[in-house]
Write an enzyme that holds these catalytic residues in place. Sequence first.
Site, PDB file in Angstrom:
ATOM      1  N   ARG A 149      43.981  80.701 -19.301  1.00 46.49           N
ATOM      2  CA  ARG A 149      42.662  80.153 -19.950  1.00 46.49           C
ATOM      3  C   ARG A 149      41.874  81.191 -20.515  1.00 46.49           C
ATOM      4  O   ARG A 149      42.011  82.542 -20.105  1.00 46.49           O
ATOM      5  CB  ARG A 149      42.028  79.466 -18.884  1.00 46.49           C
ATOM      6  CG  ARG A 149      41.343  80.134 -17.788  1.00 46.49           C
ATOM      7  CD  ARG A 149      40.456  79.465 -16.832  1.00 46.49           C
ATOM      8  NE  ARG A 149      41.120  78.049 -16.306  1.00 46.49           N
ATOM      9  CZ  ARG A 149      40.836  76.854 -16.832  1.00 46.49           C
ATOM     10  NH1 ARG A 149      39.915  76.551 -17.363  1.00 46.49           N
ATOM     11  NH2 ARG A 149      41.659  75.831 -16.270  1.00 46.49           N
ATOM     12  N   GLY A 187      47.925  86.072 -22.641  1.00 41.24           N
ATOM     13  CA  GLY A 187      46.925  86.470 -21.863  1.00 41.24           C
ATOM     14  C   GLY A 187      45.495  85.683 -22.315  1.00 41.24           C
ATOM     15  O   GLY A 187      45.497  84.755 -23.220  1.00 41.24           O
ATOM     16  N   HIS A 188      44.470  85.905 -21.607  1.00 44.53           N
ATOM     17  CA  HIS A 188      43.454  84.915 -21.852  1.00 44.53           C
ATOM     18  C   HIS A 188      42.778  85.383 -23.344  1.00 44.53           C
ATOM     19  O   HIS A 188      42.979  86.494 -23.839  1.00 44.53           O
ATOM     20  CB  HIS A 188      42.284  85.441 -20.946  1.00 44.53           C
ATOM     21  CG  HIS A 188      41.785  86.781 -20.805  1.00 44.53           C
ATOM     22  ND1 HIS A 188      40.833  87.389 -21.500  1.00 44.53           N
ATOM     23  CD2 HIS A 188      42.219  87.738 -20.063  1.00 44.53           C
ATOM     24  CE1 HIS A 188      40.692  88.737 -21.221  1.00 44.53           C
ATOM     25  NE2 HIS A 188      41.601  88.933 -20.364  1.00 44.53           N
ATOM     26  N   ASN A 189      42.127  84.516 -23.958  1.00 42.22           N
ATOM     27  CA  ASN A 189      41.600  84.503 -25.313  1.00 42.22           C
ATOM     28  C   ASN A 189      42.499  84.808 -26.234  1.00 42.22           C
ATOM     29  O   ASN A 189      42.115  85.296 -27.540  1.00 42.22           O
ATOM     30  CB  ASN A 189      40.481  85.531 -25.217  1.00 42.22           C
ATOM     31  CG  ASN A 189      39.166  84.990 -24.179  1.00 42.22           C
ATOM     32  OD1 ASN A 189      39.287  85.109 -23.047  1.00 42.22           O
ATOM     33  ND2 ASN A 189      38.153  84.300 -24.843  1.00 42.22           N
ATOM     34  N   SER A 248      42.847  88.670 -25.492  1.00 41.35           N
ATOM     35  CA  SER A 248      41.989  88.937 -26.699  1.00 41.35           C
ATOM     36  C   SER A 248      42.684  89.149 -28.187  1.00 41.35           C
ATOM     37  O   SER A 248      42.077  89.257 -29.146  1.00 41.35           O
ATOM     38  CB  SER A 248      40.797  89.632 -26.450  1.00 41.35           C
ATOM     39  OG  SER A 248      39.827  89.192 -25.512  1.00 41.35           O
TER      40      SER A 248
END
Lengths: 345, 345, 345
Positions: free
Chosen positions: B222, B243-245, B263
């Site tokens: 998330r 990974g996140h984002n 990211s």
Amino acid sequence: MRLTSSQIAQEVQAQRVQGNGEVIITDFASLDSATKQDLSFFADPKYENHLYETKAGAVLLPVNFTPRRALPSHTTWIYVNRPDHAFYSLVRRYKLPPLPSWGREPYAFIHPSAQIPEETYIGAFTYIGEGVKLAKRVWVYPFAYLGAGVEIGEDTIIYPHAVIMPNTRIGRECIIHPGAVIGADGFGFYQGENRIYERIPQVGRVIIEDDVEVGANTCVDRATLGVTRLARGVKLDNLIQVGHNVQIGEYTAIAAQTGIAGSTTVGAYCRIGGQVGIADHLYVADRSSITAQSGISRSITAPGKSWRGAPVQEVRQQLLMEAIMRKLPELYPRLREIEKYLSQS
Amino acid sequence: MRLTSSQIAQEVQAQRVQGNGEVIITDFASLDSATKQDLSFFADPKYENHLYETKAGAVLLPVNFTPRRALPSHTTWIYVNRPDHAFYSLVRRYKLPPLPSWGREPYAFIHPSAQIPEETYIGAFTYIGEGVKLAKRVWVYPFAYLGAGVEIGEDTIIYPHAVIMPNTRIGRECIIHPGAVIGADGFGFYQGENRIYERIPQVGRVIIEDDVEVGANTCVDRATLGVTRLARGVKLDNLIQVGHNVQIGEYTAIAAQTGIAGSTTVGAYCRIGGQVGIADHLYVADRSSITAQSGISRSITAPGKSWRGAPVQEVRQQLLMEAIMRKLPELYPRLREIEKYLSQS
Amino acid sequence: MRLTSSQIAQEVQAQRVQGNGEVIITDFASLDSATKQDLSFFADPKYENHLYETKAGAVLLPVNFTPRRALPSHTTWIYVNRPDHAFYSLVRRYKLPPLPSWGREPYAFIHPSAQIPEETYIGAFTYIGEGVKLAKRVWVYPFAYLGAGVEIGEDTIIYPHAVIMPNTRIGRECIIHPGAVIGADGFGFYQGENRIYERIPQVGRVIIEDDVEVGANTCVDRATLGVTRLARGVKLDNLIQVGHNVQIGEYTAIAAQTGIAGSTTVGAYCRIGGQVGIADHLYVADRSSITAQSGISRSITAPGKSWRGAPVQEVRQQLLMEAIMRKLPELYPRLREIEKYLSQS
């Protein structure tokens, strides 16, 4: 466990004992971490130094071993034919927890058509689909999913959270570790009329022969058509990816996080390190040895060789190349020096 | 399945048939493994040699194909516009097992606030949390976990043991394969006052658009804040880390065991091989093609190029470099030879 | 959340506020994605440019920060000692969903000998084996498997589908993410009399100290004998492999898809990137920093250094080598040029 060193010597049919036979042994440990109530063993000459410093109460060692110097007298030395065999069989008898007893725990979902002998363990929260056939002495731990038509041979263990998708066949004396996924769809697409990626229907299956292990969270995809096969004695560590239609030959062992892409055949008796990548539609010959983190993008046709690097070369060649690569930072200035000299001359 | 070659020709609207129309076909196989009761197909010119050696009972091939030599007469040759389309649609119709029927198996945990249409399959041992919304024709297999607030679109399949953490949104016609974990916390810490690693609260979500696949045991974290997004048509193989984002653009396909750090934005229509690593906070341009095992530590801004190596270079440059690297073991002595010569002159 | 910028300033004990105190804030966002109802923060000087372009309604920034140019007047600027601490504590208070309340959901399998305080959450479809001991304030999410003899300390979260094999001990304030497998058998074999690979019985355990995180689908194998240990404060990302008897020191953080082979010791305060491979029986010194995709095949004995490459070298040396490698395609012709020149002279 609570045995004297003499009792242990008797159990392992020792050839000879040197030291106190009344030492009390209560546990097992490696040479370097053992204390005076532990049994340890010595088999790999690489660790001979540990022998002279061990604090173990008793040590199993090879009957034909001649120590380089005096063995400590606080330890009882038990000489046997195969110290590793003897040690592990004692560990198995006295320390390995027993597997669950036959029977069914509550909350199992079992399709009425499934064939399940009495001599099986069916854990809580297991899902056993239509037409599943279990042989005798199969352990199905909690949260295992056995899809329709799955067949499992005698003395096989399916650990918690393993997912066995429909029509997979697993042989005898196999171990499927927690979270492994056997028989999920392969990764295959073709260009459709309306969609860029149209899914290729994955209608093959996975066949796992006898004496195979599949590690925790490892994935073995079903074949597109035909069979993805792990032959007898294959050992897969954790987090490995085996693509659709891959064939892995007898007694090949593969370390964690290696990936094998679709339709590749790996021969028998190979030893493959961790994090290796093998591209699709290749052949890797029998008895190949592959260093960890290698990348294989062409078939290996010569059997019994050792490979390293990405892309792989034979180990000797690759090590030479790596050694010279590390010299590049000094080599480059030398080249410039020569050029400068020549331009002046 | 039991069809004659004529019946197959009719089903696929064949342009032309060459050979016996009464051959009985009962199964599907690839050209090189087919037997006389199998249907096969030919689409990739790379495998033309297989055509002349196949034992298939019938083969679909392109209407505009001219064989280099005589096709074997024991096979019935069926010419169609798109042999792959024709073949896979027959496989889908005659061989792909049907999905489970609508209904609920016992032992499902369904929060009273969840919205679940009749036309859905809810397997045994499913957990459907508060406020979950399922559209029509959703399959939720056993052991799937749907956290609070999860929304799932029409015609989507959630396979066994998939974990969909709270507030994840999944579109239509998606497939989440066994053991995939969608929406677990991202890996993010800041230096606290008392602790070295203080957890950054992960309060974003995952949005998966339509026609996406997420492979077995693949993880999509998330977002810390905002959204981790898999755009329409994205295809992820097994054991991938997102990974996140991270944002992945439309119709990008990624092979097994690749990892994309937090990211990073990957463009649309990219093709990324297995075991690739992409560092955090980068941009990878549309239509990039990345060789397996590559490492990307800088953004790729030019679209439509092919990359290879770690760190990546354009494929041509990297292959040249690799070729010369393999020559280093002979190059180094040559340099020493020159130095020796010059020092003497 | 619905707070004015003044209320926020008060909550975070702001040193100074610049701009409109009546701005309504309803959510959180990063500087570059914030809109006028969002709170954002600035801590990393690398992103200073984002400050001058942000559309955030309010921004937390360090009290000692002097902007290079005028800050936009449409934003309220709130100066605090530690903007990241202030921001994340607000996120935690106003946005992070609460954990489930104490209590038991239906369909839990709990062995009568298990010790479970009232102040715990036991989700549906949890399996809690013989002799399990949970401390207060432990969350066991659905589909978690806790094998016999597992012990879990206060304030620890076990997320859905985590597998904790028998006799594992987990400390306080730990988080085990979905699908993690703790304590599966290590990968170890010896040559048997009848079989090539005879399984070494894996009778050790895993001990996880306080404040540790284990990522989604990460595997931590039990020790053969003795203990596999994750020391206090260790943070493991997703899809990591930790082999049997590995020791990881305090506050070491490891990114996704890294693998550590059996019996290796990693020191304290290390930072290890993603997809790193570390071979077996090695030592990695405290405070080592390892670049993503590196390969470690020898022990690292000097603490506090940075390493890169496969096999690793110190970062500076490796970067120099990589730079010259990229020059090889021009270097090689230059060498040939010299040889040609010399052969003519």
